[in-house]
Motif scaffolding. Structure first.
Motif, PDB file in Angstrom:
ATOM      1  N   GLU A  21      68.163 -42.227  67.077  1.00 15.28           N
ATOM      2  CA  GLU A  21      67.696 -43.359  67.815  1.00 15.28           C
ATOM      3  C   GLU A  21      66.408 -44.038  67.058  1.00 15.28           C
ATOM      4  OE1 GLU A  21      66.995 -42.262  71.599  1.00 15.28           O
ATOM      5  OE2 GLU A  21      69.047 -42.750  72.520  1.00 15.28           O
TER       6      GLU A  21
ATOM      7  N   ALA B  11      76.178 -50.212  68.899  1.00 18.46           N
ATOM      8  CA  ALA B  11      75.654 -49.550  69.865  1.00 18.46           C
ATOM      9  C   ALA B  11      74.099 -50.190  69.937  1.00 18.46           C
ATOM     10  CB  ALA B  11      75.667 -48.167  69.272  1.00 18.46           C
TER      11      ALA B  11
ATOM     12  N   GLY C 243      73.178 -52.338  72.705  1.00 18.74           N
ATOM     13  CA  GLY C 243      72.954 -51.788  74.027  1.00 18.74           C
ATOM     14  C   GLY C 243      74.100 -52.244  75.170  1.00 18.74           C
ATOM     15  N   ASP C 244      73.454 -52.746  76.393  1.00 21.91           N
ATOM     16  CA  ASP C 244      74.299 -53.038  77.453  1.00 21.91           C
ATOM     17  C   ASP C 244      75.219 -54.258  77.267  1.00 21.91           C
ATOM     18  OD1 ASP C 244      73.071 -50.881  78.846  1.00 21.91           O
ATOM     19  OD2 ASP C 244      71.405 -52.211  79.906  1.00 21.91           O
TER      20      ASP C 244
ATOM     21  N   THR D 227      77.510 -47.327  72.853  1.00 23.70           N
ATOM     22  CA  THR D 227      76.353 -46.276  73.038  1.00 23.70           C
ATOM     23  C   THR D 227      76.277 -45.468  71.585  1.00 23.70           C
ATOM     24  OG1 THR D 227      77.370 -44.577  73.894  1.00 23.70           O
ATOM     25  CG2 THR D 227      76.546 -46.033  75.344  1.00 23.70           C
TER      26      THR D 227
END
Length: 276
Positions: free
Chosen positions: A6, A146, A149-150, A155
């Motif tokens: 990340e 990913a 995000g939402d 992911t």
């Protein structure tokens, strides 16, 4: 591991993950230092396993997120993934015709693509390289997705699982290249070098895929389906036929490759559903 990833950009994440998949290919190719030959039934099972992983990854890691992403972007989901999927297959079809290559176990006279004076060993490696283009692309696109995000439903965990699954099938694939080359008379060092070389294209295609989808986000659903189509093309056109090529082994040979495919599919599905 996820916290580590990340901290990087999507392109860097794709590079790290694809270097892992390449590394596993090299590990598989390294088996040539311990074995000179490989039982054809075992090889068939390995190829079947690789096919199963790629089939499962095509749906669970690529098509399903692509459908969800297309809906979130206001696109027509079934049309988007259908176009992307067919374009992926068409791309591999063109590469198959334009790149000279030779499938394992065939005579040099049966090389596909344009006529060439390239050595047999290079043609064999180019055939496996075709497998790895969509695999690297899939990893790159998954990490690019990913990053949304939402909005994408994808992911880093899911992208990491995809890289893990592709890495798992790259291990037997690396061995399936280097050991037969050793049997054909190449030194262990050269067989290993050529075997691991087939995986170098994965980091390249992964970085290109991640960069493209992060720059032009609306193409993400198409890109996911494109990678899936390319992978399914490889499975149907190359992996499964090669896994069942040796008729001397009779029906037991097809049974072994089929069982390997079922196991590979199950392993990838469980990884994706449980961890992704």
């Amino acid at each position: 591991m996820l916290n580590f990833l990340e901290s990087f950009s999507p392109v860097q994440q794709a590079l790290i993950a694809s270097l892992f998949t390449y590394g596993v290919t090299a590990l598989g190719a390294g088996l040539v230092f311990f074995f000179k030959t490989i039982n054809k039934s075992i090889l068939n099972g390995m190829l079947g396993f690789a096919a199963g992983v790629m089939i499962a990854a095509s749906f669970w890691s690529l098509l399903a997120p692509g459908i969800e992403m297309a809906e979130n972007l206001g696109q027509v989901p079934y049309l988007t993934v259908a176009i992307g999927f067919l374009l992926g297959g068409a791309f591999l079809y063109l590469v198959d015709r334009l790149m000279p290559h030779l499938h394992m176990g065939l005579e040099s006279s049966k090389a596909e693509g344009p006529k060439t004076s390239l050595q047999r060993s290079i043609l064999l490696v180019l055939a496996i390289t075709l497998h790895n283009i969509p695999e690297g692309l899939a990893v790159g696109v998954a990490f690019g997705a990913a990053a949304l995000g939402d909005a994408s439903g994808a992911t880093i965990a899911g992208a990491s699982v995809l890289a893990l699954g592709i890495g798992l099938q790259n291990f037997p694939e690396g061995a399936a290249v280097s050991i037969p080359l050793r049997r054909e008379g190449y030194t262990r060092g050269k067989a290993f070098f050529l075997g691991q070389s087939s995986g170098i294209v994965e980091p390249i295609s992964a970085v290109l895929g991640a960069y493209a989808v992060t720059v032009i986000q609306p193409i993400l659903p198409y890109a996911l389906a494109f990678a899936a189509g390319a992978m399914i093309y490889v499975v149907v056109e190359e992996l499964i036929p090669e896994a069942q090529m040796d008729s001397k082994l009779g029906k037991s040979s097809t049974d072994i490759s089929t069982i390997g495919c079922m196991i590979g599919f199950t392993v990838m599905m469980v990884l994706d559903v449980a961890l992704g």
